[in-house]
Structures are given as structure tokens and as C-alpha cells.
Design a protein around this motif. Structure first.
Motif, mmCIF file in Angstrom:
data_model
loop_
_atom_site.group_PDB
_atom_site.id
_atom_site.type_symbol
_atom_site.label_atom_id
_atom_site.label_comp_id
_atom_site.label_asym_id
_atom_site.label_seq_id
_atom_site.Cartn_x
_atom_site.Cartn_y
_atom_site.Cartn_z
ATOM 1 N N ARG A 1 39.818 48.375 39.652
ATOM 2 C CA ARG A 1 40.948 49.141 39.950
ATOM 3 C C ARG A 1 40.134 50.271 41.004
ATOM 4 N N LYS A 2 40.432 49.958 42.461
ATOM 5 C CA LYS A 2 39.686 50.171 43.483
ATOM 6 C C LYS A 2 40.343 51.438 43.995
ATOM 7 N N ALA A 3 39.970 52.608 43.290
ATOM 8 C CA ALA A 3 40.373 53.889 43.878
ATOM 9 C C ALA A 3 39.759 54.448 45.135
ATOM 10 N N PHE B 1 37.523 28.332 34.915
ATOM 11 C CA PHE B 1 37.459 28.486 36.270
ATOM 12 C C PHE B 1 38.495 28.361 37.079
ATOM 13 N N ARG B 2 38.626 28.893 38.248
ATOM 14 C CA ARG B 2 39.707 28.655 39.218
ATOM 15 C C ARG B 2 39.011 28.433 40.499
ATOM 16 N N LEU B 3 39.727 27.919 41.521
ATOM 17 C CA LEU B 3 39.327 27.529 42.967
ATOM 18 C C LEU B 3 37.686 27.057 42.829
ATOM 19 N N CYS B 4 36.789 27.334 43.867
ATOM 20 C CA CYS B 4 35.626 26.848 43.625
ATOM 21 C C CYS B 4 34.605 27.790 42.933
ATOM 22 N N GLN B 5 35.035 28.539 42.063
ATOM 23 C CA GLN B 5 34.094 29.410 41.104
ATOM 24 C C GLN B 5 32.937 28.631 40.287
ATOM 25 N N GLU B 6 33.507 27.475 40.135
ATOM 26 C CA GLU B 6 32.425 26.855 39.103
ATOM 27 C C GLU B 6 31.390 26.362 40.016
ATOM 28 N N GLY C 1 46.720 40.158 52.785
ATOM 29 C CA GLY C 1 46.044 40.278 51.437
ATOM 30 C C GLY C 1 46.333 41.192 50.414
ATOM 31 N N ARG C 2 46.914 42.335 50.746
ATOM 32 C CA ARG C 2 47.255 43.427 49.932
ATOM 33 C C ARG C 2 48.512 42.977 49.250
ATOM 34 N N ALA C 3 49.216 42.282 49.714
ATOM 35 C CA ALA C 3 50.370 41.857 49.095
ATOM 36 C C ALA C 3 50.362 40.767 47.947
ATOM 37 N N MET D 1 36.547 32.492 49.743
ATOM 38 C CA MET D 1 37.815 32.458 48.689
ATOM 39 C C MET D 1 38.817 33.599 49.135
ATOM 40 N N PRO D 2 40.069 33.211 48.755
ATOM 41 C CA PRO D 2 41.212 34.187 49.124
ATOM 42 C C PRO D 2 41.231 35.612 48.525
ATOM 43 N N THR D 3 41.880 36.566 49.111
ATOM 44 C CA THR D 3 41.758 37.902 48.474
ATOM 45 C C THR D 3 42.282 37.815 47.165
ATOM 46 N N GLY D 4 41.766 38.545 46.196
ATOM 47 C CA GLY D 4 42.182 38.463 44.989
ATOM 48 C C GLY D 4 41.891 36.831 44.221
ATOM 49 N N GLY D 5 40.880 36.092 44.856
ATOM 50 C CA GLY D 5 40.966 34.651 44.190
ATOM 51 C C GLY D 5 39.767 34.871 43.140
ATOM 52 N N GLY D 6 39.035 35.833 42.885
ATOM 53 C CA GLY D 6 37.952 35.740 41.790
ATOM 54 C C GLY D 6 36.655 35.832 42.373
ATOM 55 N N LYS D 7 36.269 36.431 43.392
ATOM 56 C CA LYS D 7 34.729 36.453 43.924
ATOM 57 C C LYS D 7 33.943 36.975 43.010
ATOM 58 N N SER D 8 34.252 38.054 42.321
ATOM 59 C CA SER D 8 33.320 38.644 41.510
ATOM 60 C C SER D 8 32.546 37.915 40.385
ATOM 61 N N LEU D 9 33.251 37.137 39.723
ATOM 62 C CA LEU D 9 32.883 36.092 38.757
ATOM 63 C C LEU D 9 31.593 35.291 39.323
ATOM 64 N N THR D 10 31.850 34.820 40.559
ATOM 65 C CA THR D 10 30.979 33.968 41.048
ATOM 66 C C THR D 10 29.570 34.174 41.085
HETATM 67 N N1 LIG Z 1 39.119 32.189 36.714
HETATM 68 C C1 LIG Z 1 39.646 33.015 36.571
HETATM 69 N N2 LIG Z 1 40.911 32.916 35.748
HETATM 70 C C2 LIG Z 1 41.814 34.269 35.438
HETATM 71 N N3 LIG Z 1 41.488 35.376 36.016
HETATM 72 C C3 LIG Z 1 40.370 35.390 36.811
HETATM 73 C C4 LIG Z 1 39.602 34.439 37.139
HETATM 74 N N4 LIG Z 1 38.498 34.591 38.079
HETATM 75 C C5 LIG Z 1 38.751 35.946 38.257
HETATM 76 N N5 LIG Z 1 39.965 36.601 37.629
HETATM 77 C C6 LIG Z 1 40.600 37.809 38.038
HETATM 78 O O1 LIG Z 1 41.242 37.838 39.047
HETATM 79 C C7 LIG Z 1 41.395 39.307 39.601
HETATM 80 C C8 LIG Z 1 40.698 39.398 41.197
HETATM 81 O O2 LIG Z 1 39.159 38.932 40.935
HETATM 82 P P1 LIG Z 1 38.217 39.673 41.940
HETATM 83 O O3 LIG Z 1 38.586 41.054 41.859
HETATM 84 O O4 LIG Z 1 37.082 39.248 41.616
HETATM 85 O O5 LIG Z 1 38.893 39.127 43.412
HETATM 86 P P2 LIG Z 1 38.332 39.016 44.763
HETATM 87 O O6 LIG Z 1 38.179 37.652 45.153
HETATM 88 O O7 LIG Z 1 37.080 40.132 44.778
HETATM 89 O O8 LIG Z 1 39.508 40.020 45.587
HETATM 90 P P3 LIG Z 1 39.215 40.825 47.061
HETATM 91 O O9 LIG Z 1 38.717 40.205 47.918
HETATM 92 O O10 LIG Z 1 40.760 41.116 47.391
HETATM 93 O O11 LIG Z 1 38.609 42.016 46.566
HETATM 94 C C9 LIG Z 1 40.408 40.076 38.662
HETATM 95 O O12 LIG Z 1 41.082 40.668 37.969
HETATM 96 C C10 LIG Z 1 39.852 39.130 37.790
HETATM 97 O O13 LIG Z 1 39.387 39.445 36.564
#
Ligand SMILES: Nc1ncnc2c1ncn2[C@@H]1O[C@H](COP(=O)(O)OP(=O)(O)OP(=O)(O)O)[C@@H](O)[C@H]1O
Length: 700
Positions: free
Chosen positions: A603-605, A10-15, A337-339, A31-40
Motif C-alpha cells: 500500500r504505497k502511500a 511461485f509465479r514467473l521466475c520467483q522460484e 505499469g500503473r494500469a 520482472m514486470p511491474t506488480g509481478g511479485g519481486k518482493s517475495l524473491t
Molecule cells: N506467487 C504469487 N502468487 C500470488 N500473489 C503473489 C505472488 N507473488 C507476489 N504476489 C502478490 O503480488 C502483488 C505484487 O507483488 P510485489 O509488490 O512484490 O510486486 P512488484 O514486482 O514489486 O511490483 P512493482 O514493481 O510494481 O512495485 C502483491 O500483492 C503480492 O503479495
């Protein structure tokens, strides 16, 4: 997690978020942009029984998520405007009854907020699912769109309040990257969620808040002085790109559709076609947007000049720079956040000039909380001392203080933004109490006689250039015609002389006085525009009640202001805005695992989106009102330039002679600042023609 998503840890507060979700809590996750919110939500969704409903703003995002989930062997579906009736019926029946015929259970169902707002059949199906124990959770992605106080409000998101009413026992998870305290409160209220409790000691009946520091250390924030003319701005941006990011990928965010086109053409021309640009805004046809996206991905287009419509869902990994002219810290953060989504060093450069405040004010005056947001942005832009990271941490207190994944370093300086790396020669803090006193005396004098001045007019007036200001009078023959008489203040008598600052510094000081409430903005609408003037603010009298000698002797409040020193003319821009790569203390890439251009993740078309209507609204709003500069340039109606004399607002100057301290310079038909112009056109300005971010060439 490893088997399905290929993620080791896990990273950040995912767990924490995953655990709270597994425990059936209401959760807010920032969580920040690109932080990994989807996994949560995706991980708990596949572990928990039942189906998770995900509300997401864009169909392109939904399509992308589903593609990835299916690749990972997870049963995910979408219900959108493009879902056929037959397919919809099949999904309805699979969601409400046990699976049969070897079909897998649907674990995630994605919809746009419009579906909840507009489809009774759908909400009644959700009730059925809940009653049958088949709905495990509701996830609201980009949840700040619920609040009008946020930077990206969507009316259909507000209607999500019905979910808690219809489905009181279904836990909700909200996800966002930009959720300041106010927006958070508003969002909880609208969604009927309970007050937040800290994740470390969360009682059952509260909403658990999980936040991670929003700051991304590979982003290098800096503010650079904006040239006074439109062509100068384009030239500066072009030089910056060529010198620091030649052939690298970037975005220039503009505040109007027209600007995106002007900037795209300008960058191409001034760079001798070395910078390949593309344009993106809400009015660009879908097919062209798609084509632009493909060309951008392939590198055929290097720089996209866009409105904020090119925001959510833009997930190109190697965007090395973003140039901004933002009107709120949230939009600045969202744009930046796009950068650097690949974790490599990237620049986020804000072009700013004090006079922008006038234009930006006229844009935000109709927005809820718009003025507070703009002031916050102006503070950021004017600040030459505070670390940009610390500023963002203070902006989002909920994410940095009340955090369950405590970040002890949230308020430590980053060491690589412009303010952290600033050399003593590049900027100076000055005690400008005397200059402030002078300015305030002038504004009070103008106000005393019922007149109005804009930031630009005041800067000219105070420096004794431009020949004064206009006085709107009735035609001398008593007819309907109006004329503008030019007046000037007797600066020696009123303010003990001219201001000893250059134009840019004077504008900076005026904005500082607005931020300190010594001045305030006044909005006046004309037939074609909303004009912004400055008048004495609540704190003004604290200084103006004193004499100039008192002020010089140190009496009264002291006013300090930071000024950026002008670099030598030619190479100034490159020096003012060094790239991340050339910044001395630039951080090392914060992630080496992410591959530039990697298809991992979304891959956000940029496809056609029923959920993208909000983008149109947002961009359109920004073009609804034209720029107050039209008034400054003599383009508005009689109210523009108005300095109507005391007593009767419309009384002619001859009926009400100007008081001594005001002197008539000359009589003229139509005047613009400092010069007599051709008669004004009575044709309304097309708001879209207004160059919002770029100062007019005629400005100086
Ligand atoms: N714990 C992790 N370790 C490594 N990679 C991770 C982890 N969690 C998520 N990722 C990867 O990080 C990338 C960004 O994740 P995600 O699309 O969920 O971000 P997001 O927080 O929704 O960003 P945004 O708000 O910009 O859409 C993805 O490629 C995902 O697979």
C-alpha cells in the motif's frame, strides 16, 4: 511461504531467484511491474541466517513493506532520515551483536540509497556486520535507477558502487521492471557485478540473470493520432474518457508540471465537470499530495494528471486507463505499469503526432542516450504493423531471449493491441519514395544556403502553404536591429512540385526519414530555448543523387511509410481508441484472484520521502529547456526562423541576393510562419509556460 506470506505457489521466475539467493549468488531479477519481486528476497531473507539489507528508492515504499512484514511476524526495520538517534543506536546495536532480552533477530533492514551515499557510520556498520557474518545479502530495488541510460536515473544510486568495494563477499540481488540490455550492462559495471550467466547453467563466478516476460496481457496498448491544437488534444482525451471509461479511474501522464495543470482544468471544463481531476507533480506540497492520494483512492478524484513523479510506488489496483505522451519506451512501459494491477483489462493509450518529435527532441537532447530512446519511441508510435507486445519483447532482449524462465511465446503477437486488431481501412502502408525524394531535395536546398527548417516548417513548405520560411538578416541601416525576411522555395524547380500529402502525413513521413537517417536532427540553443531542425542525413544522397524520373522508375532505395487514415471528424476519437472492454479480441482478465482495491501487497502511500528527491530532479529537468515550438511561432531570438544566406551567415539579403531557386516573398519586420505577426516580445518565455505535449493552437 504459505504460512508467512499466504502465497501457495511461485509465479514467473520467483522460484529460481529464491534458489539462487539461497545459494549465495549475485542475481539480477527483471520482472514486470506488480509481478511479485518482493517475495524473491523476503522469502530467502527469513530462511537464511543473518540480516538482508534492502535499498529502496522511496520511504513510502519502505514504510509499507515494513508494515506488511511485521504483520506477518517478520522483524524488519528501516533507517532513514526520520529515524531518531536513539532508535538508530538501538538498531545499530541489534544488527551488529547477537540478540538479547527476548528480542528477535532483525531479518530485513530497509534504507534509501542516500543512506549508503551519505552516512559513513552506516557503511562502517555494514562492514562490521559482514565481518561478523551477520549480513546475508544486499538487495537493490528499482536498480535501473543506477544507470544514466535508464529512464529514472538517481545520482545516489550510482554511489552504490561502493558496496562491492566495501563488502566484496556479500551477494547482491538487483530488482527492476525496466532494464533494457544497455541499462543492464551499465548497471552491472557500476555495481561492480560480474557478467551475467544463464540461470540454467550458471557457473559460480557469474551473475545469474532471471527475467520474465515484461508484457502484461491485460494491458491493451494503442497509439492514436493527436489533434494539432492544445484544445483539440484535451477535447479528444475528454471524449475518450467519457465514452470508454466514464467514472473509471485513470492517469494522464504529461511531460511538464504546467501541462498537468492545463490538462486537469481542461478535462474538467470540456467534460462539464463530469471528469473529476487532480494534479500531481514534484512541486505539489506533500500535504496536498497526501490529500490527492486519499481522494483518488476514495473515487472522489477520477483522473490524476501527473508527471512521472507519480510513478514508482503507485499501486492502486483498479487504474483502468493511462493516457501517455512519453519520450522513451521505458517511461511508456513504466507509466503503463500503473494500469490494471488487479489483472483486469486496462488501456494504455499513446497520443502521438509527428510534430511531437521536435518538442520531445528538445527535451531529451541533454540526456545520455536520450536521442536513441526517443527514436525508439518514435518507431513505436509510427509503426502501424508490428504487435506492441513484440515491440516490447525486442526492446528488452535480456528479458525475452536470455531468460531462465523461458517464455516461448514472447515474440508471438498479442492479438489485442491496435496493430493486431487494426482494420485494413484504418491505416495504409504506402511507397513514398517520390515524396521522400521531394522532401530531401527541399531540405538539401535549404541547407545549401545555410538555412534551417523545423519539422513543422518543412511540412508547410513542402505543401506550398504558410508562405515560405524566414531569412534572418541584419537591419538595413547597418545597425544592430535584425529583421526576418520571408523566403520561399521554387518547389517546381527544386522538387518537381508540391507534396501531395496532408499535413499530418507529411510530418509522419519527415519523422520516418529521420528514423531512416535520410534526415537528421540538429540542435541549436538560443537564449531561451533549444530548437530542433532537420537537415540532410547520412542516407540522403542515396535518393537525391537520382532524378525524379529515376525514382519514379524504381531506381534507388524504396521508402515505405505507414499512415493512419483520418476517421470521420466527430466520432473519430472514440473509434481510434477503443477501450479494452470494446476491443474484439481483448483478453480475459489474466488474474481473478486479485481483488480490486485489495490491500494485499504494497500500500504505497504518497508520503514525504527523503528518497523522492530524484523525482524532483527528473521533473525539473523536463522543464529546464523550453519547447522548440517557440521558435516556430516566432518566440525566440534571431536564430529562430533563420535561413541565413550562404557565405556570410549574417550577411543581409541585399548584399547576397538569394539564388534563383529561392525567392523573396516580401520584406517584413517580424514574421511568423505564413503570416506577419505583432512584433516579437523580447521577454524570455517561462519554460514552465511551454506546453510540451500539447501542440499550440496557432500551429496550424
Ligand atoms: N506467487 C504469487 N502468487 C500470488 N500473489 C503473489 C505472488 N507473488 C507476489 N504476489 C502478490 O503480488 C502483488 C505484487 O507483488 P510485489 O509488490 O512484490 O510486486 P512488484 O514486482 O514489486 O511490483 P512493482 O514493481 O510494481 O512495485 C502483491 O500483492 C503480492 O503479495
Amino acid at each position: 511461504m504459505k504460512r508467512v506470506f499466504g502465497i501457495n505457489s511461485f509465479r514467473l521466475c520467483q522460484e529460481g531467484v529464491c534458489n539462487a539467493c539461497m545459494d549465495g549468488r549475485d542475481v539480477v531479477c527483471i520482472m514486470p511491474t506488480g509481478g511479485g519481486k518482493s517475495l524473491t528476497y523476503q522469502l530467502p531473507a527469513i530462511v537464511n541466517p543473518g540480516c538482508t539489507l534492502v535499498i529502496s528508492p522511496l520511504i513510502s515504499l519502505i514504510t509499507d513493506q515494513i508494515l506488511h512484514l511485521r504483520e506477518a511476524g517478520i522483524e524488519a526495520v528501516k533507517l532513514t532520515g526520520s529515524t531518531s538517534k536513539e532508535e538508530g543506536r538501538s538498531i545499530f546495536s541489534r544488527l551488529t551483536s547477537p540478540s538479547s532480552g527476548g528480542q528477535k533477530d532483525i531479518k530485513l533492514c530497509y534504507v534509501t540509497p542516500e543512506k549508503i551515499a551519505k552516512s559513513k557510520a552506516f557503511t562502517s556498520m555494514l562492514e562490521k556486520m559482514a565481518a561478523a557474518g551477520r549480513l546475508s545479502r544486499i538487495v537493490i530495488d528499482e536498480s535501473h535507477c543506477v544507470s544514466q541510460l535508464g529512464h529514472d536515473y538517481r545520482p545516489d544510486y550510482k554511489k552504490l558502487s561502493i558496496l562491492r568495494q566495501l563488502l566484496p563477499h556479500i551477494p547482491i540481488l538487483t530488482l527492476s521492471a525496466t532494464c533494457p540490455e544497455q541499462v543492464l550492462k551499465d548497471m552491472l559495471k557500476i555495481l561492480r557485478m560480474k557478467e551475467v550467466v544463464d540461470g540454467t547453467a550458471a557457473s559460480k563466478d557469474g551473475t545469474v540473470l532471471f527475467t520474465s516476460p515484461l508484457y502484461r496481457k491485460n494491458l491493451h496498448y494503442r497509439v492514436v493520432p493527436k489533434p494539432s491544437s492544445a484544445s483539440g488534444v484535451i477535447q479528444a482525451m475528454s471524449e475518450y474518457i467519457l465514452e470508454n471509461h466514464r467514472d473509471r479511474c485513470g492517469i494522464v501522464y504529461c511531460l511538464s508540471k504546467k501541462d498537468t495543470e492545463t490538462v486537469a482544468i481542461g478535462l474538467r471544463e470540456t467534460s462539464g465537470d463530469k471528469i473529476k481531476t487532480g494534479v500531481y507533480h514534484a512541486d505539489i506540497p506533500e500535504s496536498e499530495k497526501e490529500r490527492l492520494h486519499i481522494r483518488w483512492r476514495s473515487g472522489e478524484v477520477q483522473v490524476v494528471c501527473a508527471t512521472i513523479a507519480f510513478g514508482m510506488g503507485i499501486d492502486k489496483a483498479d487504474v483502468r486507463f493511462v493516457l501517455h505522451h512519453s519520450k522513451s519506451p521505458e517511461s511508456y512501459y513504466q507509466e503503463s505499469g500503473r494500469a490494471g494491477r488487479d489483472g483486469l483489462d486496462s488501456d494504455c493509450v499513446l497520443y502521438y503526432r509527428g510534430q511531437d518529435a521536435t518538442r520531445l527532441s528538445s527535451l531529451i537532447c541533454g540526456e545520455v542516450g536520450g536521442q536513441e530512446k526517443l527514436h525508439s519511441m518514435l518507431k513505436f508510435a509510427q509503426d502501424i504493423q508490428e504487435c506492441r507486445k513484440v515491440f516490447f519483447a525486442k526492446q528488452a532482449p535480456s528479458s525475452s531471449r536470455r531468460t531462465s524462465s523461458t517464455d516461448e511465446t514472447a515474440f508471438d503477437p498479442c492479438g489485442h493491441c491496435d496493430n493486431c486488431t487494426r482494420s485494413p481501412e484504418s491505416a495504409v502502408m504506402k511507397d513514398v519514395t517520390t515524396e521522400s525524394w521531394q522532401l530531401l531535395q527541399m531540405v538539401e536546398e535549404v541547407a545549401k544556403h545555410g538555412g534551417r527548417v523545423t519539422v513543422g516548417m518543412l511540412a508547410d513548405l513542402a505543401r506550398g502553404v504558410g508562405g515560405g520560411f524566414g531569412v534572418s538578416t541584419r537591419g538595413s541601416k547597418g545597425g544592430k536591429g535584425k529583421s526576418t525576411e520571408k523566403m520561399s522555395l521554387n518547389l517546381d524547380e527544386i522538387a518537381g512540385g508540391k507534396l501531395g500529402l496532408n499535413k499530418e502525413d507529411t510530418e509522419t513521413l519527415i519523422i520516418q526519414l529521420v528514423l531512416l537517417h535520410h534526415l537528421q536532427e540538429e540542435f541549436h540553443s538560443t537564449a531561451y530555448s533549444i530548437n530542433v531542425y532537420v537537415s540532410p542525413g547520412s542516407q540522403s544522397a542515396r535518393l537525391t543523387r537520382l532524378t525524379k524520373e529515376d525514382v519514379a522508375a524504381g531506381k534507388g532505395p524504396r521508402i515505405e511509410c505507414g499512415f493512419v487514415k483520418k476517421a470521420a471528424k466527430k466520432k473519430a476519437k472514440a473509434k481510434a481508441a477503443p477501450s479494452a472492454a470494446t476491443t474484439k479480441n481483448a483478453s480475459k482478465p489474466s488474474s481473478t484472484s486479485a481483488k480490486p482495491g485489495s490491500a494485499k501487497g504494497k500500500r504505497k502511500a504518497l508520503g514525504s520521502d527523503e528518497g523522492s528527491d530524484g523525482e524532483e530532479d527528473f521533473a525539473d529537468q523536463m522543464n529546464d529547456i523550453s519547447d522548440a515550438s517557440s521558435a516556430e511561432d516566432g518566440g525566440g531570438d534571431e536564430e529562430n526562423w533563420s535561413f541565413t544566406m550562404g557565405g556570410s551567415k549574417r550577411a543581409s539579403a541585399t548584399q547576397n541576393p538569394p539564388p534563383k531557386r529561392i525567392r523573396s516573398v516580401r520584406d517584413s519586420g517580424t514574421t511568423t510562419r505564413g503570416k506577419t505577426s505583432a512584433p516579437r516580445s523580447t521577454k524570455p518565455r517561462d519554460p514552465d509556460q511551454d506546453i510540451i505535449i500539447l501542440s499550440d493552437d496557432s500551429d496550424d
